[in-house]
Design a protein around this motif. Structure first.
Motif, PDB file in Angstrom:
ATOM      1  N   SER A 106     -10.688 -31.339 -61.131  1.00  0.00           N
ATOM      2  CA  SER A 106     -11.725 -30.286 -60.456  1.00  0.00           C
ATOM      3  C   SER A 106     -12.702 -29.631 -61.572  1.00  0.00           C
ATOM      4  CB  SER A 106     -10.997 -29.238 -59.547  1.00  0.00           C
ATOM      5  OG  SER A 106     -10.367 -28.213 -60.321  1.00  0.00           O
ATOM      6  N   HIS A 153      -5.638 -24.950 -57.019  1.00  0.00           N
ATOM      7  CA  HIS A 153      -6.569 -25.863 -57.340  1.00  0.00           C
ATOM      8  C   HIS A 153      -5.613 -27.442 -57.044  1.00  0.00           C
ATOM      9  CE1 HIS A 153     -10.053 -24.461 -58.843  1.00  0.00           C
ATOM     10  NE2 HIS A 153      -9.347 -23.674 -59.684  1.00  0.00           N
ATOM     11  N   VAL A 154      -4.295 -27.407 -57.369  1.00  0.00           N
ATOM     12  CA  VAL A 154      -3.565 -28.717 -57.266  1.00  0.00           C
ATOM     13  C   VAL A 154      -3.159 -28.873 -55.618  1.00  0.00           C
ATOM     14  CG1 VAL A 154      -1.728 -29.709 -57.811  1.00  0.00           C
ATOM     15  CG2 VAL A 154      -3.015 -28.773 -59.650  1.00  0.00           C
ATOM     16  N   SER A 157      -6.745 -27.741 -52.889  1.00  0.00           N
ATOM     17  CA  SER A 157      -8.103 -27.937 -53.447  1.00  0.00           C
ATOM     18  C   SER A 157      -9.147 -27.387 -52.563  1.00  0.00           C
ATOM     19  CB  SER A 157      -8.334 -29.159 -54.291  1.00  0.00           C
ATOM     20  OG  SER A 157      -8.183 -29.836 -53.395  1.00  0.00           O
ATOM     21  N   GLU A 158      -9.254 -28.124 -51.349  1.00  0.00           N
ATOM     22  CA  GLU A 158     -10.415 -27.908 -50.656  1.00  0.00           C
ATOM     23  C   GLU A 158     -10.330 -26.418 -49.803  1.00  0.00           C
ATOM     24  OE1 GLU A 158     -11.074 -30.697 -46.988  1.00  0.00           O
ATOM     25  OE2 GLU A 158     -10.554 -32.266 -48.548  1.00  0.00           O
ATOM     26  N   TYR A 160      -9.286 -23.943 -51.363  1.00  0.00           N
ATOM     27  CA  TYR A 160      -9.540 -23.064 -52.610  1.00  0.00           C
ATOM     28  C   TYR A 160     -11.107 -22.971 -52.573  1.00  0.00           C
ATOM     29  CZ  TYR A 160      -8.597 -19.991 -56.420  1.00  0.00           C
ATOM     30  OH  TYR A 160      -8.269 -18.827 -57.120  1.00  0.00           O
ATOM     31  N   ARG A 161     -11.727 -24.100 -52.666  1.00  0.00           N
ATOM     32  CA  ARG A 161     -13.048 -24.276 -52.650  1.00  0.00           C
ATOM     33  C   ARG A 161     -13.741 -23.581 -51.796  1.00  0.00           C
ATOM     34  NH1 ARG A 161     -15.673 -27.020 -56.018  1.00  0.00           N
ATOM     35  NH2 ARG A 161     -13.625 -27.839 -56.520  1.00  0.00           N
TER      36      ARG A 161
END
Lengths: 287, 311
Positions: A106, A153-154, A157-158, A160-161
């Motif tokens: 990312s 993030h791992v 990830s979606e 967290y975005r």
């Protein structure tokens, strides 16, 4: 249409997921470097220790392993140097060979790495400036303070975005937005994983409370140093997510880490060269 | 749900196929928790993160040999029992199983009862590895004596090293036996790691309590002892409470029950270099080591002493 606030990550099941994590990915360029070092018989353990202290993932894996019941030193070892002395070369080799790399890297991965390494440098520098003992332990706590973000993030990830975009829109610190949207923040995740991995409290507490430095009952100084280092690095433009605002530091920071302006200037001057050179290192090797 | 710690965990490295499925079923039915891997690197990662109680490795998996060799060459993980799952053809092509470092083998197609018995048998062997010290898993007295005998007879240019801790009783009294055990385990790890790094074939044994024994080539004595002492003095402070570390001593009762000050934990190594002193009989070794030990114990802090040539 649902009216109530939507839960995008269930706290209980996410915590369970975090506790079962065994392998966090390493950045590809770092893993390449470690693999090269392994192949060179002249590499000393000290050289390894120095390089490893730039990698959150391997550092946390090494500490997890040495503090596990299997080796018999639970909650005891808090520096990479000590861990390497006890684990030995074979185990280190095994850990490196069995490491994963970040797939679908990312865009935040490198800024987060850069941030973590510089907070580690700053934590060590502050501890040294205040003549505290065991400065290496401060460096490790600084390196791992945002391990919860790596996990987000791992593993999510979606989601967290969404959190990061929201924080940018609302112009507020990331951990506050995490709390609002997820119901927990990256420091909570850090605490969960450190406890699950039986890391020493002197690491667990600064990692778990670096945004709430007055909350824990012990290790106030360690928390304050890491929080101060975090603020210092972000004020230099070394945040993991760009241009999010800094929160006003808790008064306990000033009490525990009574730095004069002159000292702060000296600290920043000391960090700048490495801060810049690490910055140059990362993006070049992304592709 | 998290697995209960008492549940036996078996790691299987295999290629997915029907024959394997049967074995897996038999083990799960009996309450074993089975982890499946078809990739040797992923299996490594698992072992380093959470060592299983037993491993089953199929010879149909790519990289099975390297996997097995790596585990069995690792001083910490080699005691984990490993059963090879193989076919009759593979077995004949291997010529001899004694070149391999597995603990046992099973043939496809596996008989239900046999699978269980082999696994249970391995478990009981693993828990009763007779000579190994339970705390450090290093070989004990019997193996040490046999190794000394061999070394003396073969007239190798080796150094026989006796290592023990100073003020260990005071340390134990002050912090309790659990922490004493940690000190012993740390010492064992340090000696093993240093000797193996400097000379891969070094022998390390645990006589018992805080007494250790190791053998290294004569010319590496200095490097080895200095590195052990350096690492020991680096790591041992993690076992000392902050207040004692600051004071630089611990308070504990002596043999008569009086409170006394004792120095922090250090170590002593007595080295009998066979290159310097001629030894004809193994029994001479311990007598010579005893004299040397007395001398090195008189020094403050961590030290090593090598026997001198009689002039």
């Amino acid at each position: 249409m649902k009216m109530e606030k939507e839960v995008i990550l269930d706290k209980i099941s996410f915590r369970k997921k975090v506790e079962q994590l065994s392998n966090l990915p390493t950045l590809p360029n770092l893993l390449d470097k470690f693999t090269r070092m392994l192949k060179d018989p002249k590499t000393s353990m000290a050289a390894f220790g120095k390089e490893l202290s730039k990698d959150q993932m391997l550092t946390s894996k090494i500490l997890k392993l040495v503090n596990s019941a299997f080796y018999g030193f639970p909650g005891r070892i808090s520096t990479v140097t000590n861990a390497l002395v006890l684990l030995g070369y074979d185990a280190l080799k095994g850990l490196i060979i069995s490491s994963n790399i970040f797939e679908n890297l990312s865009p935040e991965a490198y800024p987060l790495w850069h941030h973590s390494v510089t907070v580690s440098l700053a934590s060590r520098a502050i501890a040294r400036e205040l003549s505290l003992p065991d400065i290496e332990e401060f460096a490790v706590a600084g390196l791992l303070h945002d391990i919860g973000k790596v996990i987000l993030h791992v593993e999510a990830s979606e989601e967290y975005r969404t959190v990061i975009n929201q924080a940018k829109k609302a112009k507020q610190p990331i951990w506050q937005t995490e709390g609002e949207i997820l119901g927990f923040d990256h420091a909570n995740i850090g605490l969960w994983i450190c406890e699950e991995w039986k890391l020493p409290k002197k690491l667990t507490i600064p990692i778990g409370y670096h945004h709430m430095p007055a909350a824990p009952k012990e290790y106030h100084m360690r928390v304050a140093v890491v929080t101060m280092a975090d603020i210092l690095v972000r004020s230099m433009g070394g945040g993991a997510e760009d241009d999010l605002p800094l929160e006003t530091p808790d008064p306990i920071i000033e009490k525990q880490v009574p730095l004069t302006l002159k000292q702060i200037r000296k600290l920043i001057e000391g960090i700048v060269p490495e801060f810049e050179s690490l910055k140059r290192l990362a993006p070049k090797e992304i592709n | 749900m998290k697995q209960v710690a008492t549940e036996k965990r078996i790691l299987c490295l295999h290629e997915d196929d029907f024959a394997y499925d049967q074995i897996r079923q038999i083990l799960s039915d009996k309450g074993y928790f089975v982890y499946d891997y078809s990739d040797a690197n992923a299996a490594f990662a698992h072992i380093y993160n959470e060592p299983p109680d037993l491993m089953v490795v199929s010879t149909k998996t790519p990289g099975w040999k390297e996997f097995m060799t790596r585990i069995k060459n690792d001083s910490v993980y080699k005691h984990l029992p490993l059963i090879l799952l193989t076919s009759e053809e593979t077995l004949t092509s291997l010529l001899s199983l004694s070149d391999l470092s597995c603990d046992d083998f099973l043939l496809y197609p596996a008989h239900k009862k046999e699978v269980l018995l082999r696994v249970q048998l391995r478990e009981s062997y693993a828990s009763s590895n007779l000579d190994a010290n339970p705390l450090t898993r290093l070989p004990g007295n019997y193996t040490i004596m046999a190794t000394i005998q061999n070394t003396v007879q073969q007239k190798n240019k080796s150094a026989l090293c006796y290592l023990d801790l100073d003020n260990f009783k005071a340390f134990n009294d002050r912090y309790g036996f659990a922490r004493g055990d940690e000190a012993i385990r740390m010492t064992a790890r340090i000696i093993t790691n240093v000797t193996r790094k400097i000379h891969a074939d070094s022998f390390v044994g645990h006589v018992g309590g805080d007494d250790f024994f190791f053998i290294i080539p004569s010319h590496l004595t200095k490097e080895c002892c200095e590195q052990i002492i350096q690492n020991f003095d680096l790591v041992i402070p993690t076992l000392i409470n902050d207040e004692d570390r600051v004071r630089g001593y611990i308070e504990s009762k002596d043999r008569k029950g009086n409170v006394q000050r004792f120095p922090l934990l250090s170590l002593s190594i007595a080295v009998i270099d066979l290159n310097i002193t001629r030894i004809d009989h193994p029994a001479e070794v311990s007598a010579k080591a005893g004299e040397l030990k007395k001398a090195v114990k008189k020094l403050n802090g961590s030290n090593y002493l090598v026997n001198r040539r009689r002039s």
